[in-house]
Design an enzyme around this catalytic site. Structure first.
Site, PDB file in Angstrom:
ATOM      1  N   GLU A   1      -7.527  -9.027  26.465  1.00 38.53           N
ATOM      2  CA  GLU A   1      -7.896  -8.820  27.872  1.00 38.53           C
ATOM      3  C   GLU A   1      -9.398  -8.623  28.088  1.00 38.53           C
ATOM      4  O   GLU A   1      -9.933  -9.019  29.126  1.00 38.53           O
ATOM      5  CB  GLU A   1      -7.103  -7.666  28.490  1.00 38.53           C
ATOM      6  CG  GLU A   1      -7.330  -6.306  27.907  1.00 38.53           C
ATOM      7  CD  GLU A   1      -6.483  -5.262  28.632  1.00 38.53           C
ATOM      8  OE1 GLU A   1      -6.662  -5.098  29.852  1.00 38.53           O
ATOM      9  OE2 GLU A   1      -5.643  -4.614  27.973  1.00 38.53           O
TER      10      GLU A   1
ATOM     11  N   SER B   1      -5.740   0.368  36.559  1.00 43.88           N
ATOM     12  CA  SER B   1      -4.957   1.607  36.510  1.00 43.88           C
ATOM     13  C   SER B   1      -5.771   2.687  35.806  1.00 43.88           C
ATOM     14  O   SER B   1      -5.810   3.839  36.216  1.00 43.88           O
ATOM     15  CB  SER B   1      -3.639   1.368  35.765  1.00 43.88           C
ATOM     16  OG  SER B   1      -2.877   0.371  36.409  1.00 43.88           O
TER      17      SER B   1
ATOM     18  N   SER C   1     -12.037   0.725  31.691  1.00 42.61           N
ATOM     19  CA  SER C   1     -12.693   0.310  30.448  1.00 42.61           C
ATOM     20  C   SER C   1     -14.140  -0.043  30.762  1.00 42.61           C
ATOM     21  O   SER C   1     -14.419  -0.650  31.797  1.00 42.61           O
ATOM     22  CB  SER C   1     -11.998  -0.910  29.833  1.00 42.61           C
ATOM     23  OG  SER C   1     -10.832  -0.531  29.143  1.00 42.61           O
TER      24      SER C   1
ATOM     25  N   ARG D   1     -16.556  -2.851  23.713  1.00 44.70           N
ATOM     26  CA  ARG D   1     -16.031  -1.801  24.578  1.00 44.70           C
ATOM     27  C   ARG D   1     -16.725  -0.504  24.182  1.00 44.70           C
ATOM     28  O   ARG D   1     -16.653  -0.082  23.035  1.00 44.70           O
ATOM     29  CB  ARG D   1     -14.516  -1.668  24.419  1.00 44.70           C
ATOM     30  CG  ARG D   1     -13.884  -0.663  25.374  1.00 44.70           C
ATOM     31  CD  ARG D   1     -12.373  -0.579  25.165  1.00 44.70           C
ATOM     32  NE  ARG D   1     -11.711   0.213  26.192  1.00 44.70           N
ATOM     33  CZ  ARG D   1     -11.569   1.547  26.140  1.00 44.70           C
ATOM     34  NH1 ARG D   1     -12.060   2.223  25.117  1.00 44.70           N
ATOM     35  NH2 ARG D   1     -10.944   2.185  27.106  1.00 44.70           N
TER      36      ARG D   1
END
EC number: 2.7.1.33
Length: 370
Positions: free
Chosen positions: A138, A192, A195, A207
Site C-alpha cells: 500500500e 482510519s 502513516s 515509512r
C-alpha cells in the site's frame, strides 16, 4: 511520468485500495475503442463499462466522485477517462456479488488491489466472485499513485494546493502550488489511522512513523459522544461547535500567555480538559464535542507531522487520505498549526484526489500481472 505500455492488460482496468473504513476504486474507461474492438467486445464488458460510467451512485452507499474524473489521459498506450469510486469497506461483499452477477470472472481480467483489505478479503473474492486478487504494497501504491496523478495534471487545473494566510481566517484562501520538483516530501496519509512517509525520489522512500489516532478515531469518538451516524454528519456538527467549551486552554491555567516558553493563551493545554467539571459537562453541546474531537485528532496529527519534518529535514508536508475529504476545517487547522509552530518554515500542502492515490497506484501495477 511515463508509464510503460509494452504489455497492455485486457479490459476492464481497475485498481482497488481496500482500507479499514473505505474501499477506493479507480476505473479506466477507454475512449479510443475501434469499431473492430467494439464488435468483438463481450457483452459483460460493455455492461460493466456502462454501469460504472452512467451512474454516480451504486446501491445505497457507493459513490462516484464525478468532480475528480480525469478526462482524456493516456495510460498504457490507450486514451480514456479515469473514474474514482468509493464505498464503505463493510459493503465489500455486495461489490463482490455485483462482480459475480455481471460475470466479471469470465473476462479473465487482472484485479490489482492494495490496502489491508486486499489480504483480509482475498478469500471472499475467490469464493464468492471467483476472482483472483494481485496484492500490492500500500505504501508503494500511495507514492506511485500520488506522483502519477500530480504529473498528469487535473484537467488543466493544479492538483496540489495550499492555504495562503493560514493564520488569518478572514484572509485565508486556497492557492495552487507547483509540485513539478516534488523531492524531498513528507507524505502524511490520514485514513482510519495515520502513516507518515519521507519521499526522496520515486524509488527512494521510507515509512517514518505513524499513529493510531486518525480518521477512524475521529468518527468513532464522535459516534460515541454525539450519536452521529456518518463522517459527513460528524463534520457538519463540528463546523457548528466551539472546541474551547470542552478543551482547557493555556489561558485557563495561566490567565493569559505562557510567555517564557512561547505558548499563546489560545493554545490547547489539555484536550477535553474542561470535561472534568460537572457544570461544564452539563453546558457543553454535541456540536462542541464534535469540534473538540476534530481539533484533538487534527492537532495531534499536525504535531507528529511537524516533529517528523524537523527530524527528516524536510520543509514540505503533503497531507492526503480520506479524512480530508470535504474536511476544509481540518486542512486549515493543519495549515495554520504547521505555519505557526514552525515560525513559517514548514508548508502544509494538499491534493485534490486526496484519498485515491493508493487505488491509482494499484491500477499502475496492472502490466506487471497481465
Amino acid at each position: 511520468m511515463k508509464i510503460k505500455d509494452a504489455k497492455k492488460p485486457s479490459f476492464p482496468w481497475f485498481g482497488m485500495d481496500i482500507g479499514g473504513t473505505l474501499v477506493k476504486l479507480s476505473y479506466f474507461e477507454p475512449i479510443d475503442i475501434t469499431a473492430e474492438e467494439e464488435q468483438e467486445e463481450v457483452e459483460s464488458l460493455k455492461s460493466i463499462r456502462k454501469y460504472l460510467t452512467s451512474n454516480v451512485a451504486y446501491g445505497s452507499t457507493g459513490i462516484r466522485d464525478v468532480h475528480l474524473e480525469l478526462k482524456d489521459l493516456t495510460l498504457f498506450g490507450r486514451r480514456g477517462n479515469l473514474h474514482f469510486i468509493r464505498f464503505p469497506t463493510q459493503d465489500l461483499p455486495t461489490f463482490i456479488q455485483m462482480g459475480r452477477d455481471k460475470n466479471f470472472s469470465t473476462l479473465q481480467t487482472v484485479l490489482c488491489a492494495t490496502g489491508g483489505g486486499a489480504y483480509k478479503f482475498e478469500k471472499d473474492f475467490r469464493t464468492i466472485g471467483n476472482l483472483h486478487l494481485h496484492k500490492l504494497d500500500e505504501l508503494d501504491c500511495l507514492v506511485k499513485g500520488l506522483l502519477y496523478i500530480d504529473s498528469v495534471s487535473f484537467n488543466g487545473q493544479a492538483e496540489c494546493y495550499y492555504f495562503a494566510n493560514a493564520s488569518e481566517p478572514e484572509r485565508c484562501q486556497k492557492m495552487p502550488f507547483n509540485l513539478d520538483d516534488p523531492y524531498p516530501l513528507l507524505v502524511v496519509n490520514i485514513g482510519s489511522g495515520v502513516s507518515i512517509l519521507a519521499v526522496h525520489s520515486k524509488d527512494n522512500y521510507k515509512r517514518v512513523t505513524g499513529t493510531s489516532l486518525g480518521g477512524g478515531t475521529f468518527l468513532g469518538l464522535c459516534s460515541l459522544l454525539t450519536g452521529c451516524e456518518s463522517f459527513e454528519e460528524a463534520l457538519e456538527m463540528a463546523s457548528k461547535g466551539d472546541s474551547t467549551q470542552a478543551d482547557k486552554l493555556v489561558r485557563d491555567i495561566y490567565g493569559g500567555d505562557y510567555e517564557r516558553f512561547g505558548l499563546p493563551g489560545w493554545a490547547v493545554a489539555s484536550s477535553f480538559g474542561n470535561m472534568i467539571y460537572k457544570e461544564k459537562r452539563e453546558s457543553v453541546s454535541k456540536e462542541d464535542l464534535a469540534r473538540a474531537t476534530l481539533v484533538t485528532i487534527t492537532n495531534n496529527i499536525g504535531s507528529v507531522a511537524r516533529m517528523c519534518a524537523v527530524n527528516e529535514k524536510i520543509n514540505r508536508v503533503v497531507f492526503v487520505g480520506n479524512f480530508l475529504r470535504v474536511n476544509t476545517l481540518s486542512m486549515k487547522l493543519l495549515a495554520y498549526a504547521l505555519d505557526y509552530w514552525s515560525k513559517g518554515q514548514l508548508k502544509a500542502l494538499f491534493l485534490e484526489h486526496e484519498g485515491y492515490f493508493g487505488a491509482v497506484g494499484a491500477l499502475l501495477g496492472l502490466p506487471n500481472f497481465s
